[in-house]
Design a protein around this motif. Sequence first.
Motif, mmCIF file in Angstrom:
data_model
loop_
_atom_site.group_PDB
_atom_site.id
_atom_site.type_symbol
_atom_site.label_atom_id
_atom_site.label_comp_id
_atom_site.label_asym_id
_atom_site.label_seq_id
_atom_site.Cartn_x
_atom_site.Cartn_y
_atom_site.Cartn_z
ATOM 1 N N PHE A 94 0.860 -1.185 0.000
ATOM 2 C CA PHE A 94 0.000 0.000 0.000
ATOM 3 C C PHE A 94 0.901 1.242 0.000
ATOM 4 O O PHE A 94 1.780 1.374 0.856
ATOM 5 N N TRP A 95 0.673 2.140 -0.969
ATOM 6 C CA TRP A 95 1.515 3.315 -1.139
ATOM 7 C C TRP A 95 0.668 4.576 -1.218
ATOM 8 O O TRP A 95 -0.532 4.531 -1.439
ATOM 9 N N CYS A 96 1.356 5.718 -1.104
ATOM 10 C CA CYS A 96 0.812 7.001 -1.528
ATOM 11 C C CYS A 96 1.938 7.721 -2.267
ATOM 12 O O CYS A 96 3.113 7.406 -2.075
ATOM 13 N N PRO A 97 1.640 8.687 -3.150
ATOM 14 C CA PRO A 97 2.670 9.350 -3.955
ATOM 15 C C PRO A 97 3.472 10.345 -3.125
ATOM 16 O O PRO A 97 3.258 11.562 -3.188
ATOM 17 N N ALA A 98 4.433 9.837 -2.361
ATOM 18 C CA ALA A 98 5.198 10.690 -1.448
ATOM 19 C C ALA A 98 6.141 11.629 -2.178
ATOM 20 O O ALA A 98 6.490 12.698 -1.658
ATOM 21 N N VAL A 99 6.591 11.257 -3.383
ATOM 22 C CA VAL A 99 7.448 12.129 -4.190
ATOM 23 C C VAL A 99 6.930 12.107 -5.626
ATOM 24 O O VAL A 99 6.219 11.184 -6.044
ATOM 25 N N GLU A 100 7.311 13.092 -6.395
ATOM 26 C CA GLU A 100 6.844 13.197 -7.771
ATOM 27 C C GLU A 100 7.385 12.045 -8.612
ATOM 28 O O GLU A 100 8.552 11.641 -8.475
ATOM 29 N N GLY A 101 6.535 11.523 -9.472
ATOM 30 C CA GLY A 101 6.958 10.472 -10.391
ATOM 31 C C GLY A 101 6.578 9.072 -9.967
ATOM 32 O O GLY A 101 6.758 8.121 -10.740
ATOM 33 N N MET A 102 6.047 8.900 -8.764
ATOM 34 C CA MET A 102 5.639 7.566 -8.326
ATOM 35 C C MET A 102 4.377 7.133 -9.065
ATOM 36 O O MET A 102 3.472 7.933 -9.273
ATOM 37 N N ARG A 103 4.343 5.864 -9.459
ATOM 38 C CA ARG A 103 3.151 5.324 -10.106
ATOM 39 C C ARG A 103 3.004 3.859 -9.728
ATOM 40 O O ARG A 103 3.948 3.218 -9.256
ATOM 41 N N VAL A 104 1.816 3.335 -9.963
ATOM 42 C CA VAL A 104 1.500 1.973 -9.538
ATOM 43 C C VAL A 104 2.301 0.953 -10.349
ATOM 44 O O VAL A 104 2.473 1.092 -11.567
ATOM 45 N N ASN A 105 2.785 -0.045 -9.664
ATOM 46 C CA ASN A 105 3.531 -1.132 -10.290
ATOM 47 C C ASN A 105 2.649 -1.903 -11.284
ATOM 48 O O ASN A 105 1.482 -2.174 -11.013
ATOM 49 N N GLU A 106 3.234 -2.260 -12.423
ATOM 50 C CA GLU A 106 2.564 -3.110 -13.399
ATOM 51 C C GLU A 106 3.017 -4.559 -13.178
ATOM 52 O O GLU A 106 4.183 -4.812 -12.897
ATOM 53 N N GLN A 107 2.093 -5.478 -13.332
ATOM 54 C CA GLN A 107 2.419 -6.887 -13.112
ATOM 55 C C GLN A 107 3.436 -7.384 -14.145
ATOM 56 O O GLN A 107 3.272 -7.153 -15.346
ATOM 57 N N PRO A 108 4.506 -8.055 -13.714
ATOM 58 C CA PRO A 108 5.436 -8.633 -14.688
ATOM 59 C C PRO A 108 4.810 -9.857 -15.359
ATOM 60 O O PRO A 108 4.161 -10.668 -14.705
ATOM 61 N N VAL A 109 4.988 -9.979 -16.654
ATOM 62 C CA VAL A 109 4.424 -11.097 -17.411
ATOM 63 C C VAL A 109 5.494 -11.630 -18.364
ATOM 64 O O VAL A 109 6.066 -10.867 -19.146
ATOM 65 N N ILE A 110 5.752 -12.917 -18.303
ATOM 66 C CA ILE A 110 6.712 -13.550 -19.206
ATOM 67 C C ILE A 110 6.106 -13.579 -20.611
ATOM 68 O O ILE A 110 5.024 -14.146 -20.812
ATOM 69 N N PRO A 111 6.768 -12.997 -21.609
ATOM 70 C CA PRO A 111 6.158 -12.908 -22.941
ATOM 71 C C PRO A 111 6.159 -14.228 -23.708
ATOM 72 O O PRO A 111 5.409 -14.371 -24.682
#
Length: 307
Positions: free
Chosen positions: A170-187
């Motif tokens: 659980f996060w909040c945008p404490a500094v500029e540029g933070m964004r939600v993690n994208e799920q890693p997917v093996i291509p």
Amino acid sequence: MKALLESCGLSLLLLGAAACVDVEDQPSRVFDFRVLGIATEPPELMASACEITQETLDELSSDVTYRTLLVDPAGEGRPIQYTLWACADREDRTCANASNRVLLSEGATVAGELALSVRPGASTLAEDIPLLQRVQELDPYRGLGGLRMPLVLRAQAGDEVVYAQKLMVFWCPAVEGMRVNEQPVIPGLRVDDVAWPAEAPLELRGAGPFVVTSEDVAALQETYVVPGLRLEAVTLRESWEISWHATLGEFAPQETGGSSFGGQEGRHRTEWEPPAGAQAQEVTFWAVVRDGRGGSSWVVRRALWSP
């Protein structure tokens, strides 16, 4: 909920009839009941602001899909009983403290992927104390680096019991540029440089070893921002790790990728070797990827192998 980055992964505690483990046992050789992977979708929840408002609380209380990969190759489809808890203390690997846990789901399933819709961020303890508040109280950094809520699964098949802990972020945008993690997917996967389809078993012949590789993931590894100790923006880059598993034979290495202390990224290349004297059979393979930030997923492949 501010910044000290910590790896968010999967820890396992196995309890069962066996009193010891063969020293020659290899994690890549799957012959008994176990959990190979856990993922949450999304892999983390981030509020739109760090101020505590009803809106931000609602954002952190959103629905999450909890997925776990249960494998039981010798179980012949036997039922698996499960209980999923949201807990406050990361050190309580079995979530035994009833005063610090909330039941999210329970039921029965069979081997394969179990998917549950849960709302861990909305969990409350006695006297309507938010579980997230207790997580922060027990965190030695008091939420510096985000809050990591343990989700603890207890799964039982026959006399075999497995506990598996996954940290929900659980996060909040404490500094500029933070964004939600994208799920890693093996291509995709390849065997001896031949594409390995997901739809049908691949025919493999001979003693091997067979070279197994992942399609290139470099472009999929995210660059991301976290707060530093002085609340400055720190830019990092993911370096995915893949663990390899099969119902027959062994992988070497059993885990690929990651980075060295010098920042050199490892290749996703391994070799699978069937055991000498084995008979022709269908073999199931799993590749489980983790991004080091709490994101994880897996792919399943099959092969018809003959000596």
